[in-house]
Design a protein around this motif. Sequence first.
Motif, short mmCIF file in Angstrom:
data_model
loop_
_atom_site.label_atom_id
_atom_site.label_comp_id
_atom_site.label_asym_id
_atom_site.label_seq_id
_atom_site.Cartn_x
_atom_site.Cartn_y
_atom_site.Cartn_z
N GLU A 39 0.81 -1.22 0.00
CA GLU A 39 0.00 0.00 0.00
C GLU A 39 0.84 1.27 0.00
O GLU A 39 0.57 2.21 0.72
CB GLU A 39 -0.99 -0.02 1.17
N VAL A 40 1.90 1.26 -0.80
CA VAL A 40 2.74 2.44 -1.00
C VAL A 40 2.97 2.60 -2.50
O VAL A 40 2.95 1.62 -3.25
CB VAL A 40 4.10 2.34 -0.28
N PRO A 41 3.17 3.84 -2.96
CA PRO A 41 3.47 4.03 -4.39
C PRO A 41 4.74 3.27 -4.76
O PRO A 41 5.70 3.24 -3.99
CB PRO A 41 3.67 5.54 -4.52
N SER A 42 4.73 2.66 -5.92
CA SER A 42 5.91 1.93 -6.36
C SER A 42 6.01 1.97 -7.88
O SER A 42 5.05 2.29 -8.57
CB SER A 42 5.86 0.48 -5.87
N THR A 43 7.17 1.64 -8.36
CA THR A 43 7.41 1.56 -9.78
C THR A 43 8.40 0.43 -10.02
O THR A 43 9.19 0.09 -9.14
CB THR A 43 7.94 2.89 -10.35
N MET A 44 8.34 -0.16 -11.21
CA MET A 44 9.27 -1.23 -11.57
C MET A 44 9.97 -0.89 -12.87
O MET A 44 9.40 -0.22 -13.73
CB MET A 44 8.53 -2.55 -11.76
N ARG A 45 11.17 -1.37 -13.00
CA ARG A 45 11.93 -1.24 -14.24
C ARG A 45 12.56 -2.59 -14.54
O ARG A 45 13.07 -3.25 -13.65
CB ARG A 45 13.06 -0.21 -14.10
N ASN A 46 12.55 -2.97 -15.82
CA ASN A 46 13.22 -4.22 -16.17
C ASN A 46 14.71 -3.95 -16.37
O ASN A 46 15.16 -2.82 -16.39
CB ASN A 46 12.58 -4.89 -17.39
N TRP A 47 15.48 -5.02 -16.50
CA TRP A 47 16.93 -4.89 -16.55
C TRP A 47 17.39 -4.09 -17.77
O TRP A 47 18.33 -3.30 -17.69
CB TRP A 47 17.57 -6.27 -16.54
N LYS A 48 16.72 -4.25 -18.89
CA LYS A 48 17.07 -3.50 -20.09
C LYS A 48 16.92 -2.00 -19.84
O LYS A 48 17.78 -1.20 -20.22
CB LYS A 48 16.19 -3.95 -21.26
N THR A 49 15.85 -1.60 -19.18
CA THR A 49 15.63 -0.19 -18.88
C THR A 49 16.66 0.34 -17.90
O THR A 49 17.17 1.45 -18.06
CB THR A 49 14.21 0.01 -18.32
N ILE A 50 17.01 -0.44 -16.89
CA ILE A 50 18.03 -0.03 -15.92
C ILE A 50 19.36 0.23 -16.63
O ILE A 50 20.03 1.23 -16.38
CB ILE A 50 18.21 -1.09 -14.82
N ASN A 51 19.74 -0.66 -17.53
CA ASN A 51 20.99 -0.47 -18.27
C ASN A 51 20.94 0.78 -19.13
O ASN A 51 21.92 1.51 -19.24
CB ASN A 51 21.30 -1.70 -19.11
N LYS A 52 19.81 1.05 -19.77
CA LYS A 52 19.66 2.24 -20.60
C LYS A 52 19.75 3.50 -19.74
O LYS A 52 20.43 4.46 -20.11
CB LYS A 52 18.32 2.19 -21.34
N LEU A 53 19.09 3.51 -18.60
CA LEU A 53 19.17 4.67 -17.70
C LEU A 53 20.59 4.89 -17.20
O LEU A 53 21.05 6.03 -17.11
CB LEU A 53 18.21 4.49 -16.52
N SER A 54 21.29 3.81 -16.90
CA SER A 54 22.68 3.92 -16.46
C SER A 54 23.55 4.53 -17.57
O SER A 54 24.37 5.41 -17.31
CB SER A 54 23.21 2.55 -16.07
N MET A 55 23.35 4.07 -18.80
CA MET A 55 24.11 4.61 -19.93
C MET A 55 23.82 6.10 -20.13
O MET A 55 24.74 6.90 -20.32
CB MET A 55 23.76 3.84 -21.20
N LEU A 56 22.55 6.49 -20.03
CA LEU A 56 22.20 7.89 -20.19
C LEU A 56 22.81 8.76 -19.10
O LEU A 56 23.28 9.87 -19.35
CB LEU A 56 20.68 8.05 -20.20
N ALA A 57 22.82 8.25 -17.87
CA ALA A 57 23.40 8.99 -16.74
C ALA A 57 24.91 9.18 -16.95
O ALA A 57 25.44 10.27 -16.71
CB ALA A 57 23.13 8.28 -15.44
N LYS A 58 25.58 8.15 -17.44
CA LYS A 58 27.02 8.25 -17.70
C LYS A 58 27.31 9.26 -18.80
O LYS A 58 28.27 10.01 -18.73
CB LYS A 58 27.59 6.89 -18.06
N GLU A 59 26.46 9.29 -19.82
CA GLU A 59 26.62 10.26 -20.91
C GLU A 59 26.44 11.68 -20.39
O GLU A 59 27.12 12.61 -20.85
CB GLU A 59 25.63 9.98 -22.03
N MET A 60 25.53 11.88 -19.44
CA MET A 60 25.31 13.22 -18.89
C MET A 60 26.50 13.69 -18.06
O MET A 60 26.75 14.89 -17.98
CB MET A 60 24.04 13.22 -18.02
N GLU A 61 27.23 12.76 -17.47
CA GLU A 61 28.39 13.11 -16.67
C GLU A 61 29.54 13.62 -17.54
O GLU A 61 30.37 14.40 -17.09
CB GLU A 61 28.87 11.90 -15.86
N ASN A 62 29.60 13.17 -18.77
CA ASN A 62 30.71 13.54 -19.67
C ASN A 62 30.48 14.84 -20.33
O ASN A 62 29.74 15.52 -20.58
CB ASN A 62 30.95 12.46 -20.71
#
Length: 62
Positions: A39-62
């Motif tokens: 009974e709390v707000p939640s969200t899920m991400r699959n592994w493919k999405t997690i990897n894509k978000l990680s890649m985008l975050a690394k690109e923003m750091e550069n």
Amino acid sequence: MATYKSDNDEYLIEGREVYLLFQRGVRNAKLANNLQRLEVPSTMRNWKTINKLSMLAKEMEN
């Protein structure tokens, strides 16, 4: 930190975060069927999405 592991599912709780691993997919996971009981707000991400978000975050750091 709390952990749980069965033949098909695993979870890890760290603070407010809950990490779930469904070996046979979320559709077949008994654990996933009980998440609404929290009974709390939640969200899920699959592994493919997690990897894509990680890649985008690394690109923003550069």
